[in-house]
Design a protein around this motif. Sequence first.
Motif, PDB file in Angstrom:
ATOM      1  N   PHE B  21      -3.996  -4.956 -25.424  1.00 41.31           N
ATOM      2  CA  PHE B  21      -3.877  -5.274 -23.998  1.00 41.31           C
ATOM      3  C   PHE B  21      -3.212  -4.169 -23.207  1.00 41.31           C
ATOM      4  N   LEU B  22      -3.617  -2.938 -23.510  1.00 40.84           N
ATOM      5  CA  LEU B  22      -3.107  -1.810 -22.750  1.00 40.84           C
ATOM      6  C   LEU B  22      -4.171  -1.353 -21.753  1.00 40.84           C
ATOM      7  N   GLY B  23      -3.704  -0.812 -20.659  1.00 40.01           N
ATOM      8  CA  GLY B  23      -4.626  -0.309 -19.652  1.00 40.01           C
ATOM      9  C   GLY B  23      -5.312  -1.410 -18.879  1.00 40.01           C
ATOM     10  N   MET B  24      -4.663  -2.580 -18.812  1.00 38.67           N
ATOM     11  CA  MET B  24      -5.267  -3.738 -18.168  1.00 38.67           C
ATOM     12  C   MET B  24      -5.432  -3.566 -16.657  1.00 38.67           C
ATOM     13  N   CYS B  25      -4.455  -2.887 -16.039  1.00 38.31           N
ATOM     14  CA  CYS B  25      -4.464  -2.868 -14.578  1.00 38.31           C
ATOM     15  C   CYS B  25      -5.707  -2.177 -14.052  1.00 38.31           C
ATOM     16  N   ALA B  42     -15.178   7.371 -18.855  1.00 37.80           N
ATOM     17  CA  ALA B  42     -15.370   8.730 -19.353  1.00 37.80           C
ATOM     18  C   ALA B  42     -14.099   9.544 -19.167  1.00 37.80           C
ATOM     19  N   ALA B  43     -13.459   9.373 -18.015  1.00 39.32           N
ATOM     20  CA  ALA B  43     -12.231  10.118 -17.766  1.00 39.32           C
ATOM     21  C   ALA B  43     -11.151   9.731 -18.774  1.00 39.32           C
ATOM     22  N   PRO B 119      -6.174  10.415 -10.698  1.00 40.19           N
ATOM     23  CA  PRO B 119      -4.789   9.972 -10.476  1.00 40.19           C
ATOM     24  C   PRO B 119      -4.525   8.591 -11.071  1.00 40.19           C
ATOM     25  N   LEU B 120      -5.557   7.744 -11.080  1.00 36.72           N
ATOM     26  CA  LEU B 120      -5.404   6.402 -11.640  1.00 36.72           C
ATOM     27  C   LEU B 120      -5.058   6.452 -13.127  1.00 36.72           C
ATOM     28  N   ILE B 121      -5.540   7.502 -13.780  1.00 37.97           N
ATOM     29  CA  ILE B 121      -5.387   7.556 -15.224  1.00 37.97           C
ATOM     30  C   ILE B 121      -3.947   7.809 -15.637  1.00 37.97           C
ATOM     31  N   ALA B 122      -3.243   8.592 -14.815  1.00 43.21           N
ATOM     32  CA  ALA B 122      -1.867   8.901 -15.180  1.00 43.21           C
ATOM     33  C   ALA B 122      -1.043   7.628 -15.315  1.00 43.21           C
ATOM     34  N   VAL B 123      -1.379   6.612 -14.536  1.00 43.51           N
ATOM     35  CA  VAL B 123      -0.597   5.386 -14.613  1.00 43.51           C
ATOM     36  C   VAL B 123      -1.227   4.369 -15.551  1.00 43.51           C
ATOM     37  N   ASN B 124      -2.284   4.771 -16.248  1.00 43.23           N
ATOM     38  CA  ASN B 124      -2.948   3.851 -17.154  1.00 43.23           C
ATOM     39  C   ASN B 124      -2.153   3.786 -18.460  1.00 43.23           C
TER      40      ASN B 124
END
Lengths: 248, 246, 214
Positions: B21-25, B42-43, B119-124
């Motif tokens: 359950f990681l990266g849910m947001c 892909a990113a 930028p979304l990925i850094a907080v994933n």
Amino acid sequence: MSKRTDSNLYTVLFAAGMVLVVGALLAFFASALKPTINENKRIEKQQNILYAMGVNENDETSAIFVSKDKVADVFAKYITKQLVIQGSKVTEDAKAYLIDVKKEQTSAKEGNERRLPLFVGEKDGKTFYIAPIRGKGLWDAIWGYVAMDADMIVQGAYFDHKGETAGLGANIKQRFFMDDFIGEHLMKDGSFKGITISKSNNDPKNEDKTDNEVDAIAGATITGDGVSAMIKSELKKYVSFFNTLKTN
Amino acid sequence: MEHIELFFKSIFIDNMVFATFLGMCSYLAVSKKVSTAVGLGAAVIFVLAVTVPLNWLLDQYILKEGALVWLGPEYAEYDLSFLSFILFIATIATMVQLVEIIVEKFSPSLYNSLGIFLPLIAVNCAILGGSLFMQSREIPSLALATTYGVGSGIGWFLAILAIAAIREKIRYSSIPAPLRGLGITFIVTGLMAIGFMSFGGMLTGGDEEAPKEKVVSSKKVENKEDLKAKELKKKELANNSKEIQE
Amino acid sequence: MGLLSKKDAALITDPFADNNPITIQVLGICSALAITAELKASIVMAVSVLFVLGAGNVVISLMRNIIPSKIRIIVQLIVVATLVIIVDQVLKAFAYELSKTLGAFIGLIITNCIIMGRFEAFALANGPWRSFLDGIGNALGYGVILIIVGFFRELLGSGTLLGFKVLGDPIEKTGLYAFGYENNGFMLLAPMALIVVGIIIWIQRSRNVALIED
């Protein structure tokens, strides 16, 4: 605000300054607090070892250690010998409880002979042999101490974890789970079998002590498997020592 | 063999979304359309494939207790593992922004389709999770760390692709109005996670079925069938959407 | 409201319902799933996030005019991570028992996207006092959902609340269990957390029709 702060030079300077400040701050806290933290860890180890051999202040339901200020005296009173087993060589070492099991496991992988600490405790005329174990749960490390008698029958166990799921895997350090191990046999028909955390033994009250199985925690399969695995692989290393006990 | 095992394990059994359950947001927020989901997925694969091995090197040669020994034997006692969070995060954020800058410079078209997600990925948390799992599971070599990164990324990609396809389709179903959108997505994800739990059996050998979960297991089967139907739909849908795009 | 103006008060009250971080903004889901099998863990997590988000928002807000926009994400992440690590180290030294309870959550707190989300959406554009209120408000709204989910999962999954056996003893067959009631162990697994949150969203949106998505 997007004028001044957008230039490359400013960005680089800011990053450098930030690294310095944060690095200094963290290094300061880490080195200033390290002695206190290590002392806490040392006390905890003694508390864990004593807990496994049944020296604790448990009430009806929860697990309570010997208090912090008394633990050093109590440890000296109950733990009569600390051994280090290396191959067939057994030496006494009053600091054996400080041996880092994780480091030993890594150095064993590199081909060095493992140093196995074993603590001998005396309580009410009974002798306990307490061994540390360490393995992996679902998220991170799990570890514990198992107290056995000379026939490798478990007399008590303490488990702990770094980050298992609260309410599921984290329950390995609850009384209802740890107490189930008391009296359980590690040997089966003369050879080492370990204890399996089982979901299907139909023995939730754990009345059958010779089945080498303990009832699992619902929803914590992987943590349970981790506990089974670390008991099997780590305690197996002590079997030859227990065999020499019998022949003497 | 080791690689293949780790690869499939990180895709299916330890699937970032359904098992841990990681990266849910971002999974929930960016799964409205298949095309955007593919971009983000892909990113994530790319960033995981780069940061996990990088952080492996950091862990091996800087952070671990005794890791600094290459500087000289007197450094053997240093243990910098308290810095691992901050260094891992710094690596990830730096990589993400570096990739953003490079992609923008050399391939504006790719940047337009992928750039907004970076930028979304850094907080994933799947990304940091990948590095932390790599550390706690003591993955032994750089090559295996790369395999692990790629595998986890693909697992995440599959998950977001599946939910996006279902969400596109579910739009035309008559769901109670208050449940539309986010609500049903949560519930569908829950059902998918239950389906993915069946992969867990592969890990333990599956010889221990739990009799005390009888009630549960009948439920599981239904859901699995549901899921199969959904997967089929998903495939069709993916094909359709490809055609439309082309 | 003598202390807070109406606008400021809204910063605290809004996240409770109409702008809840979990059910509306879709932030901080991972932790809401990972630790809600137990009510106690939910409360501990809610309090930690309250602290980190409140303090972090103030720090970022104070720094908002000097942070270069190109590397703002790194800066934000490092600020949270530093805060959390320092707190962890201090707890380890002076409140070891407490730090053991919290230790498992450290990673989850740092990667909690509610924190980054509020930094990015609010603290970078507002003054410290308003950012502080926004942080507290959002952390409370987050905490409320965590506690509701934790309550139901622990009650239905293990038949306990905060560790107390409120429904009787399942092995001795007392209380409700004497009538053939069984714990639903399934509630303890993470997929059920997703479904419980889904149901909360359902209830919330049927009470407030304006939130319904089309």
